[in-house]
Design an enzyme around this catalytic site. Sequence first.
Site, PDB file in Angstrom:
ATOM      1  N   ASP A  28       0.759  -1.224   0.033  1.00 33.51           N
ATOM      2  CA  ASP A  28      -0.104  -0.067  -0.169  1.00 33.51           C
ATOM      3  C   ASP A  28       0.869   1.288  -0.133  1.00 33.51           C
ATOM      4  O   ASP A  28       0.287   2.195   0.587  1.00 33.51           O
ATOM      5  CB  ASP A  28      -0.858  -0.075   1.093  1.00 33.51           C
ATOM      6  N   GLU A  76      -4.748  -0.663  -1.373  1.00 31.51           N
ATOM      7  CA  GLU A  76      -5.989  -1.119  -0.927  1.00 31.51           C
ATOM      8  C   GLU A  76      -6.905  -0.218  -1.686  1.00 31.51           C
ATOM      9  O   GLU A  76      -6.550   1.339  -1.843  1.00 31.51           O
ATOM     10  CB  GLU A  76      -5.771  -0.339   0.827  1.00 31.51           C
ATOM     11  N   LYS A 133      -6.533  -4.834  -3.178  1.00 28.45           N
ATOM     12  CA  LYS A 133      -7.269  -5.692  -2.057  1.00 28.45           C
ATOM     13  C   LYS A 133      -8.384  -4.780  -1.436  1.00 28.45           C
ATOM     14  O   LYS A 133      -8.059  -3.687  -1.290  1.00 28.45           O
ATOM     15  CB  LYS A 133      -6.086  -6.064  -1.171  1.00 28.45           C
ATOM     16  N   LYS A 136      -7.878  -4.805   4.769  1.00 29.35           N
ATOM     17  CA  LYS A 136      -6.667  -4.316   5.194  1.00 29.35           C
ATOM     18  C   LYS A 136      -5.649  -5.317   4.977  1.00 29.35           C
ATOM     19  O   LYS A 136      -4.482  -5.238   4.584  1.00 29.35           O
ATOM     20  CB  LYS A 136      -6.579  -4.278   6.715  1.00 29.35           C
ATOM     21  N   VAL A 161       3.193   0.296   4.295  1.00 33.63           N
ATOM     22  CA  VAL A 161       2.598   0.972   5.214  1.00 33.63           C
ATOM     23  C   VAL A 161       1.041   0.480   5.431  1.00 33.63           C
ATOM     24  O   VAL A 161       0.223  -0.012   4.362  1.00 33.63           O
ATOM     25  CB  VAL A 161       2.447   2.587   4.648  1.00 33.63           C
ATOM     26  N   THR A 162       0.384   0.807   6.500  1.00 32.51           N
ATOM     27  CA  THR A 162       1.045   1.212   7.998  1.00 32.51           C
ATOM     28  C   THR A 162       1.267  -0.029   8.638  1.00 32.51           C
ATOM     29  O   THR A 162       0.588  -1.018   8.600  1.00 32.51           O
ATOM     30  CB  THR A 162       0.131   2.313   8.562  1.00 32.51           C
ATOM     31  N   CYS A 166      -2.138  -2.506   7.727  1.00 30.13           N
ATOM     32  CA  CYS A 166      -2.231  -3.191   6.793  1.00 30.13           C
ATOM     33  C   CYS A 166      -0.778  -4.302   6.816  1.00 30.13           C
ATOM     34  O   CYS A 166      -1.239  -5.303   6.180  1.00 30.13           O
ATOM     35  CB  CYS A 166      -2.303  -2.751   5.317  1.00 30.13           C
ATOM     36  N   GLN A 206       7.157 -13.330  21.745  1.00 26.53           N
ATOM     37  CA  GLN A 206       6.919 -14.785  22.372  1.00 26.53           C
ATOM     38  C   GLN A 206       7.557 -15.837  21.191  1.00 26.53           C
ATOM     39  O   GLN A 206       6.900 -16.498  20.555  1.00 26.53           O
ATOM     40  CB  GLN A 206       5.495 -15.177  22.375  1.00 26.53           C
TER      41      GLN A 206
HETATM   42  C1  C5J Z   1      -3.180   0.878   5.447  1.00 32.09           C
HETATM   43  C2  C5J Z   1      -5.074   1.822   6.288  1.00 32.09           C
HETATM   44  N1  C5J Z   1      -2.619   0.603   4.236  1.00 32.09           N
HETATM   45  N2  C5J Z   1      -4.180   2.359   7.503  1.00 32.09           N
HETATM   46  N3  C5J Z   1      -4.474   1.311   5.415  1.00 32.09           N
HETATM   47  O1  C5J Z   1      -2.573   0.559   6.463  1.00 32.09           O
HETATM   48  O2  C5J Z   1      -6.148   2.317   6.502  1.00 32.09           O
END
Ligand code: C5J
Length: 233
Positions: A28, A76, A133, A136, A161-162, A166, A206
């Site tokens: 993204d 996205e 997509k 997320k 990101v982020t 995602c 973990q």
């Molecule tokens: C992504 C979002 N790409 N933060 N989208 O993380 O909505």
Amino acid sequence: MGESRLRVPAEPYEFEFDSRRTALLVIDMQRDFVDPGGFGEQLGNDVSRLRRVIAPLQRVLEAMRSAGYPVIHTREGHLPDLSDCPPTKSARGHLTTGIGDVGPMGRILVRGSYGHDIIDELKPVGDETVIDKPGKGAFFATDLDFILRNRNIQSLVVTGVTTEVCVNTTVREANDRGYECLVLEDCVGSYFPEFQEYALRMIKAQGGIFGWVTSSDQLLAAIRPGQSVGGRV
Ligand code: C5J
């Protein structure tokens, strides 16, 4: 065919991967999230926190491309009629200008709009796969798993990101499907420093509950210039 097992110092412990069964995933890196003047900035976010991943990610892309690793980009976004956007998603936040509305860079998170596309600095080249997509996670309602299995991919180098949204969702989805994820901490970004820290800590906690974390420098040293994948599938 040369030696294909490589090792990278990582947390919580060394990450070992088969270079012939590894792909780079770039999540993204879209104008609406990353570029000044886009949707992300319009929502009040500091996009410089995402833009700092561009330079290290360009280095990783160049090295992995030239070594012959498959590169997969994601975006996205939604169909123009928003038929693949849950009404709950577009309603969330009660935004004046939200998903599907005309924003600073065209219709927000709608496929085909300028803001939905990948930033110029990280444009896909050649036959690199681009996964559109609606969610997320990059596996949800996409062909990503099918594509990876057809290419015999086992390990993913994860960037984009982020970090907490995602990237984290995709790493969790990948982990449940049996893939091993190496997340590059300087190639993933969040608008929020505390989320960046904790999202990475959650992945490697973990004993690596979702995967491994390292830096782009450590990966680049392991890949070594000029070393090709050798037997790309
Ligand atoms: C992504 C979002 N790409 N933060 N989208 O993380 O909505």
